[in-house]
Design an enzyme around this catalytic site. Sequence first.
Site, PDB file in Angstrom:
ATOM      1  N   THR A  10      53.916  19.761 -48.261  1.00  0.00           N
ATOM      2  CA  THR A  10      54.353  18.429 -47.813  1.00  0.00           C
ATOM      3  C   THR A  10      53.233  17.673 -47.105  1.00  0.00           C
ATOM      4  O   THR A  10      52.929  16.528 -47.454  1.00  0.00           O
ATOM      5  CB  THR A  10      55.542  18.607 -46.831  1.00  0.00           C
ATOM      6  OG1 THR A  10      56.498  19.456 -47.462  1.00  0.00           O
ATOM      7  CG2 THR A  10      56.186  17.295 -46.481  1.00  0.00           C
ATOM      8  N   LYS A 199      55.227  23.224 -29.201  1.00  0.00           N
ATOM      9  CA  LYS A 199      54.704  21.861 -28.975  1.00  0.00           C
ATOM     10  C   LYS A 199      54.517  21.569 -27.488  1.00  0.00           C
ATOM     11  O   LYS A 199      53.525  20.969 -27.100  1.00  0.00           O
ATOM     12  CB  LYS A 199      55.640  20.842 -29.642  1.00  0.00           C
ATOM     13  CG  LYS A 199      55.590  20.936 -31.168  1.00  0.00           C
ATOM     14  CD  LYS A 199      56.700  20.127 -31.807  1.00  0.00           C
ATOM     15  CE  LYS A 199      56.636  20.177 -33.332  1.00  0.00           C
ATOM     16  NZ  LYS A 199      57.840  19.640 -33.963  1.00  0.00           N
ATOM     17  N   GLY A 297      57.581  14.941 -41.367  1.00  0.00           N
ATOM     18  CA  GLY A 297      57.542  14.302 -42.681  1.00  0.00           C
ATOM     19  C   GLY A 297      56.113  14.126 -43.169  1.00  0.00           C
ATOM     20  O   GLY A 297      55.166  14.095 -42.395  1.00  0.00           O
TER      21      GLY A 297
HETATM   22  N1  HSE Z   1      60.766  21.227 -38.102  1.00  0.00           N
HETATM   23  C1  HSE Z   1      60.019  20.275 -37.342  1.00  0.00           C
HETATM   24  C2  HSE Z   1      60.962  19.186 -36.808  1.00  0.00           C
HETATM   25  C3  HSE Z   1      58.933  19.683 -38.208  1.00  0.00           C
HETATM   26  O1  HSE Z   1      62.126  19.143 -37.241  1.00  0.00           O
HETATM   27  O2  HSE Z   1      60.580  18.403 -35.961  1.00  0.00           O
HETATM   28  C4  HSE Z   1      57.847  18.959 -37.466  1.00  0.00           C
HETATM   29  O3  HSE Z   1      57.108  19.798 -36.630  1.00  0.00           O
END
Ligand code: HSE
Length: 400
Positions: A10, A199, A297
């Site tokens: 992606t 994060k 995305g």
């Molecule tokens: N799985 C993660 C989300 C993707 O839904 O934010 C982006 O890090």
Amino acid sequence: MKVAILGFGTVGSGTAEMLTKNRALLKAHAGEEVEIKYIVDIRSFPDSPFADRIINDFSVVEKDDEISLVIEVIGGAKIAYDFTKRALLAGKSVVTSNKELVATHGVELLSIAKEKGCYYLFEAAVGGGIPVLSPIANDLSHNEILEVSGILNGTTNYILTRMFSSGASFEAALAEAQAKGYAEADPTADVEGHDAARKIAILGALASGKLVSADAIHTEGIRAIRAEDVKAAEKIGCSIKLLGRYLRTESGDMFLLVAPFLLPADSPLSGISDVYNGVLVRGNFVGDVMFYGRGAGSEPTASAVVADVDKIARKAAYRPAFTAAEDVPTEFSYFRARRYVVVEGADAAAIEIIFGETEPLASEENAFLTAEMSEKGFSERAKRLEACGGKIVSHIRLYR
Ligand code: HSE
């Protein structure tokens, strides 16, 4: 500048598309053409417009002196770790969206990059397309960062938004998120809060200079949130958001955590809905600064990847600077919050004896808001409640 993309999923395909479509714009800004020489993937893509550049062997990239920059968008901390380390050791800068790798091996990889005179940048690892790491590391670096609180996971934010807008249960909202392609087939890392923990570990590292292992961060997901809790939140004018938080108190305590919070409507993070992310940064001089945008995305994430490519191409890259810290500096048991609590098996008199003064809520029997108390204080009260035959059915901290 000739680059290689590792991983044609992606984010990899979005990055290839952006580097191609915005080629002239990037050249004008960076002062140099950015050309994709290789795309490395174990799969082949015969119908792709990039088919002529797709190879399977990373060592071709590693040995090619023409490649000065590698874009690692494979994900995970195994092959991606090996390839990143080898690329950096070969003196090639690396740009990535891989939060797991940065949260696990960021300190080592940054140190190799520094030693080799190249760069390791990862804007896309947090908040998708939102520029947030570079502003913290550069534009806000002269502020003491007192707080970074963020809605850092799009999937869980979508689930919580649907629970509020349609009254859906957690399971129904998760199924909807999966049907729309937002949630992974195995949504564990999202719904259990692990993705947000990686994060906030990275955000906290930039804010404090210390990278704490995501495993050491107190992490709660959203599985336990009931439709009744959503109704109770609505009645008191709050939303429920899964937040990653880095906090530094005046007395020097430092907390890192991931948990659902009740947010009053006037909180800047409260109105962030659907798959969007938002990050609030509080500096001791600037006050509150908000970052908002698409946190996941192909296209938004590619935008953040290319932002780092651009910085390196125009020789304006920075070096994120942090060292390793095994544990969160302050024990989580000292973290203080008010809470929304629902109990069963105890009457109002027992609740008063155990929890002291509370603010009863009309949403459900034995639902109330507590006074501010530490995690330790709350666990002790939960134990006392259990000892007299009661139990906590639900509890969510209030954001402040
Ligand atoms: N799985 C993660 C989300 C993707 O839904 O934010 C982006 O890090």
